[in-house]
Design a protein around this motif. Structure first.
Motif, PDB file in Angstrom:
ATOM      1  N   THR A   1     -10.753  -5.150  -3.779  1.00 35.96           N
ATOM      2  CA  THR A   1      -9.412  -4.983  -3.233  1.00 35.96           C
ATOM      3  C   THR A   1      -9.500  -4.915  -1.718  1.00 35.96           C
ATOM      4  O   THR A   1     -10.331  -4.199  -1.167  1.00 35.96           O
ATOM      5  CB  THR A   1      -8.760  -3.708  -3.789  1.00 35.96           C
ATOM      6  N   HIS A   2      -8.623  -5.675  -1.061  1.00 38.67           N
ATOM      7  CA  HIS A   2      -8.596  -5.752   0.402  1.00 38.67           C
ATOM      8  C   HIS A   2      -7.224  -5.327   0.898  1.00 38.67           C
ATOM      9  O   HIS A   2      -6.214  -5.610   0.251  1.00 38.67           O
ATOM     10  CB  HIS A   2      -8.883  -7.180   0.871  1.00 38.67           C
ATOM     11  N   THR A   3      -7.178  -4.664   2.039  1.00 34.72           N
ATOM     12  CA  THR A   3      -5.941  -4.236   2.668  1.00 34.72           C
ATOM     13  C   THR A   3      -5.790  -4.958   4.000  1.00 34.72           C
ATOM     14  O   THR A   3      -6.746  -5.043   4.772  1.00 34.72           O
ATOM     15  CB  THR A   3      -5.948  -2.710   2.899  1.00 34.72           C
TER      16      THR A   3
ATOM     17  N   VAL B   1       0.884  -1.157   0.000  1.00 35.08           N
ATOM     18  CA  VAL B   1       0.000   0.000   0.000  1.00 35.08           C
ATOM     19  C   VAL B   1       0.927   1.213   0.000  1.00 35.08           C
ATOM     20  O   VAL B   1       1.770   1.333   0.896  1.00 35.08           O
ATOM     21  CB  VAL B   1      -0.928   0.014   1.235  1.00 35.08           C
TER      22      VAL B   1
ATOM     23  N   PRO C   1     -10.483  -1.904   7.494  1.00 34.45           N
ATOM     24  CA  PRO C   1     -11.545  -1.151   6.817  1.00 34.45           C
ATOM     25  C   PRO C   1     -11.004   0.154   6.247  1.00 34.45           C
ATOM     26  O   PRO C   1     -10.166   0.810   6.848  1.00 34.45           O
ATOM     27  CB  PRO C   1     -12.573  -0.893   7.909  1.00 34.45           C
ATOM     28  N   LEU C   2     -11.485   0.501   5.071  1.00 33.15           N
ATOM     29  CA  LEU C   2     -11.102   1.762   4.451  1.00 33.15           C
ATOM     30  C   LEU C   2     -11.956   2.877   5.021  1.00 33.15           C
ATOM     31  O   LEU C   2     -13.154   2.726   5.196  1.00 33.15           O
ATOM     32  CB  LEU C   2     -11.293   1.685   2.936  1.00 33.15           C
TER      33      LEU C   2
ATOM     34  N   SER D   1      -8.922  -7.955   7.857  1.00 34.39           N
ATOM     35  CA  SER D   1      -9.122  -6.886   6.888  1.00 34.39           C
ATOM     36  C   SER D   1      -9.139  -5.525   7.580  1.00 34.39           C
ATOM     37  O   SER D   1      -9.757  -5.350   8.624  1.00 34.39           O
ATOM     38  CB  SER D   1     -10.435  -7.107   6.141  1.00 34.39           C
TER      39      SER D   1
ATOM     40  N   ARG E   1      -1.921  -5.071  -0.040  1.00 36.43           N
ATOM     41  CA  ARG E   1      -3.278  -5.250  -0.549  1.00 36.43           C
ATOM     42  C   ARG E   1      -3.294  -6.377  -1.571  1.00 36.43           C
ATOM     43  O   ARG E   1      -2.281  -6.714  -2.161  1.00 36.43           O
ATOM     44  CB  ARG E   1      -3.827  -3.961  -1.122  1.00 36.43           C
TER      45      ARG E   1
ATOM     46  N   PRO F   1     -13.660   6.332   4.460  1.00 36.83           N
ATOM     47  CA  PRO F   1     -14.035   7.165   3.314  1.00 36.83           C
ATOM     48  C   PRO F   1     -13.397   8.551   3.410  1.00 36.83           C
ATOM     49  O   PRO F   1     -13.211   9.084   4.497  1.00 36.83           O
ATOM     50  CB  PRO F   1     -15.555   7.253   3.391  1.00 36.83           C
TER      51      PRO F   1
ATOM     52  N   ARG G   1       1.577  -2.466   5.437  1.00 38.59           N
ATOM     53  CA  ARG G   1       0.287  -2.859   4.855  1.00 38.59           C
ATOM     54  C   ARG G   1       0.462  -3.310   3.408  1.00 38.59           C
ATOM     55  O   ARG G   1       1.236  -2.727   2.658  1.00 38.59           O
ATOM     56  CB  ARG G   1      -0.699  -1.699   4.907  1.00 38.59           C
TER      57      ARG G   1
END
Length: 84
Positions: A27-29, A12, A71-72, A69, A20, A74, A18
């Motif tokens: 797409t997962h981080t 990332v 979470p992104l 995972s 991905r 926003p 991190r």
């Protein structure tokens, strides 16, 4: 017993811990520590090339998609005329 799934992990940008991957079009981080196995020196290829493909068991994939995972968050949109 199911066959492992090969996943491609990349850094990332702007992070050192991190990575991905893409699975089923999303797409997962995750944290690097949750991907690397003690018995595999996969982090070496990641550091040298920026990308590594690893076999992942069904159980490990479920963990990567679920509890590991990240979470992104926003992006926050500022009103017009306002700078960050």
């Amino acid at each position: 017993m199911t066959q492992p799934t090969d996943l491609s992990f990349t850094w990332v940008p702007g992070t050192m811990d991190r990575v991905r991957f893409t699975h089923a079009g999303a797409t997962h981080t995750v944290y690097l520590r949750d991907v690397i196995r003690q018995t595999v020196h996969s982090d070496s290829a990641l550091y040298l090339k920026g990308r590594v493909v690893l076999p992942v068991s069904a159980a490990h994939l479920a963990d990567l998609l679920g509890r590991f995972s990240i979470p992104l968050v926003p992006a926050v949109r500022l009103p017009p005329g306002r700078d960050a």
